[in-house]
Design a protein around this motif. Structure first.
Motif, PDB file in Angstrom:
ATOM      1  N   SER A  88       0.848  -1.185   0.000  1.00 47.09           N
ATOM      2  CA  SER A  88       0.000   0.000   0.000  1.00 47.09           C
ATOM      3  C   SER A  88       0.885   1.237   0.000  1.00 47.09           C
ATOM      4  O   SER A  88       2.027   1.199   0.454  1.00 47.09           O
ATOM      5  N   VAL A  89       0.354   2.332  -0.537  1.00 47.94           N
ATOM      6  CA  VAL A  89       1.110   3.580  -0.642  1.00 47.94           C
ATOM      7  C   VAL A  89       0.315   4.694   0.025  1.00 47.94           C
ATOM      8  O   VAL A  89      -0.876   4.873  -0.245  1.00 47.94           O
ATOM      9  N   MET A  90       0.974   5.440   0.906  1.00 48.69           N
ATOM     10  CA  MET A  90       0.335   6.576   1.562  1.00 48.69           C
ATOM     11  C   MET A  90       1.225   7.807   1.384  1.00 48.69           C
ATOM     12  O   MET A  90       2.433   7.748   1.606  1.00 48.69           O
ATOM     13  N   THR A  91       0.624   8.919   0.985  1.00 51.90           N
ATOM     14  CA  THR A  91       1.389  10.146   0.822  1.00 51.90           C
ATOM     15  C   THR A  91       1.666  10.774   2.186  1.00 51.90           C
ATOM     16  O   THR A  91       0.984  10.479   3.174  1.00 51.90           O
ATOM     17  N   PHE A  92       2.662  11.636   2.229  1.00 54.79           N
ATOM     18  CA  PHE A  92       2.963  12.336   3.474  1.00 54.79           C
ATOM     19  C   PHE A  92       1.759  13.156   3.936  1.00 54.79           C
ATOM     20  O   PHE A  92       1.477  13.257   5.130  1.00 54.79           O
ATOM     21  N   ALA A  93       1.059  13.762   2.981  1.00 52.64           N
ATOM     22  CA  ALA A  93      -0.117  14.576   3.315  1.00 52.64           C
ATOM     23  C   ALA A  93      -1.188  13.718   3.983  1.00 52.64           C
ATOM     24  O   ALA A  93      -1.818  14.130   4.964  1.00 52.64           O
ATOM     25  N   GLN A  94      -1.408  12.515   3.458  1.00 52.41           N
ATOM     26  CA  GLN A  94      -2.387  11.603   4.055  1.00 52.41           C
ATOM     27  C   GLN A  94      -1.952  11.178   5.458  1.00 52.41           C
ATOM     28  O   GLN A  94      -2.777  11.065   6.362  1.00 52.41           O
ATOM     29  N   THR A  95      -0.655  10.956   5.628  1.00 51.94           N
ATOM     30  CA  THR A  95      -0.150  10.558   6.942  1.00 51.94           C
ATOM     31  C   THR A  95      -0.349  11.666   7.959  1.00 51.94           C
ATOM     32  O   THR A  95      -0.767  11.418   9.088  1.00 51.94           O
ATOM     33  N   GLU A  97      -2.590  13.970   7.886  1.00 53.28           N
ATOM     34  CA  GLU A  97      -4.034  14.062   8.159  1.00 53.28           C
ATOM     35  C   GLU A  97      -4.471  12.989   9.152  1.00 53.28           C
ATOM     36  O   GLU A  97      -5.257  13.256  10.065  1.00 53.28           O
ATOM     37  N   GLN A  98      -3.959  11.769   8.980  1.00 55.54           N
ATOM     38  CA  GLN A  98      -4.299  10.675   9.892  1.00 55.54           C
ATOM     39  C   GLN A  98      -3.819  10.983  11.298  1.00 55.54           C
ATOM     40  O   GLN A  98      -4.524  10.734  12.279  1.00 55.54           O
ATOM     41  N   MET A  99      -2.610  11.513  11.415  1.00 56.56           N
ATOM     42  CA  MET A  99      -2.068  11.807  12.735  1.00 56.56           C
ATOM     43  C   MET A  99      -2.851  12.924  13.423  1.00 56.56           C
ATOM     44  O   MET A  99      -3.049  12.906  14.627  1.00 56.56           O
ATOM     45  N   GLU A 100      -3.300  13.899  12.660  1.00 50.03           N
ATOM     46  CA  GLU A 100      -4.113  14.974  13.234  1.00 50.03           C
ATOM     47  C   GLU A 100      -5.403  14.414  13.813  1.00 50.03           C
ATOM     48  O   GLU A 100      -5.879  14.866  14.858  1.00 50.03           O
ATOM     49  N   LYS A 101      -5.971  13.415  13.149  1.00 47.47           N
ATOM     50  CA  LYS A 101      -7.187  12.776  13.661  1.00 47.47           C
ATOM     51  C   LYS A 101      -6.899  12.038  14.966  1.00 47.47           C
ATOM     52  O   LYS A 101      -7.702  12.055  15.898  1.00 47.47           O
ATOM     53  N   ALA A 195       1.896   8.606  20.768  1.00 47.46           N
ATOM     54  CA  ALA A 195       0.870   9.174  19.907  1.00 47.46           C
ATOM     55  C   ALA A 195       0.122  10.292  20.624  1.00 47.46           C
ATOM     56  O   ALA A 195      -1.090  10.314  20.703  1.00 47.46           O
ATOM     57  N   GLN A 196       0.884  11.255  21.138  1.00 52.16           N
ATOM     58  CA  GLN A 196       0.342  12.414  21.813  1.00 52.16           C
ATOM     59  C   GLN A 196       1.270  13.585  21.515  1.00 52.16           C
ATOM     60  O   GLN A 196       2.488  13.425  21.492  1.00 52.16           O
ATOM     61  N   PRO A 197       0.720  14.775  21.274  1.00 55.31           N
ATOM     62  CA  PRO A 197       1.571  15.920  20.961  1.00 55.31           C
ATOM     63  C   PRO A 197       2.615  16.179  22.047  1.00 55.31           C
ATOM     64  O   PRO A 197       3.772  16.461  21.761  1.00 55.31           O
ATOM     65  N   GLN A 332      -1.382  -4.222  -5.189  1.00 55.74           N
ATOM     66  CA  GLN A 332      -1.595  -3.007  -4.413  1.00 55.74           C
ATOM     67  C   GLN A 332      -2.957  -3.035  -3.734  1.00 55.74           C
ATOM     68  O   GLN A 332      -3.966  -3.418  -4.345  1.00 55.74           O
ATOM     69  N   VAL A 333      -2.990  -2.643  -2.447  1.00 52.15           N
ATOM     70  CA  VAL A 333      -4.224  -2.586  -1.665  1.00 52.15           C
ATOM     71  C   VAL A 333      -4.357  -1.207  -1.023  1.00 52.15           C
ATOM     72  O   VAL A 333      -3.409  -0.418  -1.012  1.00 52.15           O
ATOM     73  N   LYS A 334      -5.514  -0.951  -0.453  1.00 56.22           N
ATOM     74  CA  LYS A 334      -5.779   0.332   0.190  1.00 56.22           C
ATOM     75  C   LYS A 334      -4.998   0.413   1.507  1.00 56.22           C
ATOM     76  O   LYS A 334      -4.956  -0.546   2.265  1.00 56.22           O
ATOM     77  N   PRO A 335      -4.385   1.563   1.814  1.00 56.77           N
ATOM     78  CA  PRO A 335      -3.641   1.708   3.075  1.00 56.77           C
ATOM     79  C   PRO A 335      -4.555   1.522   4.279  1.00 56.77           C
ATOM     80  O   PRO A 335      -5.726   1.932   4.259  1.00 56.77           O
ATOM     81  N   LYS A 336      -4.033   0.926   5.305  1.00 51.05           N
ATOM     82  CA  LYS A 336      -4.785   0.746   6.542  1.00 51.05           C
ATOM     83  C   LYS A 336      -4.783   2.045   7.312  1.00 51.05           C
ATOM     84  O   LYS A 336      -3.794   2.766   7.333  1.00 51.05           O
ATOM     85  N   GLY A 337      -5.901   2.350   7.974  1.00 52.25           N
ATOM     86  CA  GLY A 337      -5.975   3.542   8.788  1.00 52.25           C
ATOM     87  C   GLY A 337      -5.090   3.422  10.006  1.00 52.25           C
ATOM     88  O   GLY A 337      -4.782   2.319  10.453  1.00 52.25           O
ATOM     89  N   LEU A 338      -4.660   4.554  10.554  1.00 49.02           N
ATOM     90  CA  LEU A 338      -3.803   4.538  11.733  1.00 49.02           C
ATOM     91  C   LEU A 338      -4.564   4.100  12.968  1.00 49.02           C
ATOM     92  O   LEU A 338      -5.751   4.350  13.073  1.00 49.02           O
TER      93      LEU A 338
END
Length: 338
Positions: A88-95, A97-101, A195-197, A332-338
């Motif tokens: 699976s491929v994830m862009t930095f922008a997607q990563t 966004e996931q971390m912000e969530k 996984a905390q600021p 290729q498969v869909k990236p797994k959510g964080l």
């Protein structure tokens, strides 16, 4: 792995163009949680070994079951599952966004105080054939969750090479540029206390202190240590008994050891609201024998978790470009959510 990644981030400057490779092994070596993990099965506590390689704008981390390829130019992270033969491929922008969530769900604006201290202890040792000295770091986290204040203490014994390792600047320079593109919060990892600021900022402060040494951490031992003196005494006695007790613990023993004292006081209620203290362990319990390759300057043998990371087999020889590509025929498969 994420703890060590952040510590390497600020050790170098501009990104050069050369190859470098080394091996890294991480394993759980002690603590109350080790007993609980043993209940899950043998694989849960086996050492995790990986090979980290850098070639220009790409870094590949390969283990027995997976490959993670980071491409700075394309700003993508490719995760390859060698068992299922998928990727699976994830862009930095997607990563990001996931971390912000993740931060949002975890309450990113929590009332948290973090203090970090570091010192050269003067201890020296030869580790993996290299002369090293100890840099000891302590991070104390004080938080407020639901009106209850709690503490967590992390101690890190870093055995740093006495001199620079030729070529390793390629690794730290790569990671420095990755932080500029992705942010320190992303390097904190998708799970666990990092996984905390606040924790990400604490690790960044540790990285700054590590940068002053100019060497490379050959061995790092991390302990999560309780802050309540009574819990420390009970854990020390329990771990000493466990060291001499063969066989697996019962599920009750494992859970009580790992969860006793609400993870060392982090998030615990004030003393006036606490439940009656557990009966003290027998005074005859002997100290547990250490299985670490080198003794760190820890404040206590008691810990909720003890993790050991070793780096070895450093090489600046050319790295095969095939290591940074998805194997032929993988789906290729869909990236797994964080």
């Amino acid at each position: 792995m994420y703890f060590r990644t952040i510590l390497f981030v600020l050790l170098s400057g501009a990104l050069a163009r050369a190859d470098f490779k080394y091996d890294q092994t991480t394993r759980m070596t002690g603590g109350s949680m080790l007993r609980m993990m043993q209940m899950v099965g043998r694989g849960a506590t086996e050492p995790h070994t990986s090979t980290v390689a850098v070639k220009g704008d790409k870094m590949a981390t390969r283990s027995k079951d997976s490959i993670v390829i980071i491409d700075l130019a394309a700003e993508t992270t490719t995760t390859v599952d060698l068992k299922d033969q998928t990727y699976s491929v994830m862009t930095f922008a997607q990563t990001r966004e996931q971390m912000e969530k993740v931060f949002s769900k975890g309450g990113g604006k929590t009332d948290t105080n973090i203090s970090v201290e570091g010192k050269q202890t003067g201890k020296t040792a030869t580790v993996n054939g290299l002369p090293t000295s100890e840099l000891f770091l302590t991070m104390l986290v004080e938080g407020n969750s639901g009106g209850q204040r709690g503490q967590m203490r992390m101690e890190m014994s870093n055995w740093v090479s006495a001199s620079k390792i030729a070529g390793f600047d390629e690794v730290t320079a790569f990671q420095r540029k990755m932080v500029q593109k992705m942010g320190l919060a992303t390097l904190a990892g998708p799970a666990g206390p990092m996984a905390q600021p606040g924790m990400a900022k604490g690790m960044a402060e540790m990285a700054k202190k590590m940068a002053e040494t100019g060497g490379v951490p050959i061995v790092t031992v991390i302990r999560m240590i309780p802050t309540d003196p009574e819990q420390i005494k009970q854990m020390e006695a329990m771990q000493a008994q466990n060291a001499d007790a063969p066989g697996r613990p019962s599920m009750g023993e494992a859970l009580s050891g790992a969860l006793g004292g609400r993870f060392g006081g982090f998030g615990r209620k004030k003393k006036t609201e606490e439940a009656p203290a557990a009966a003290p362990a027998p005074a005859a319990a002997a100290p547990a024998k250490s299985t670490l390759p080198v003794e760190g300057s820890f404040s206590s043998a008691a810990s909720m978790m003890e993790m050991l990371t070793e780096s070895a087999n450093f090489s600046s020889l050319p790295v095969d470009a095939a290591l940074f590509a998805v194997p032929t025929g993988f789906k290729q498969v869909k990236p797994k959510g964080l």
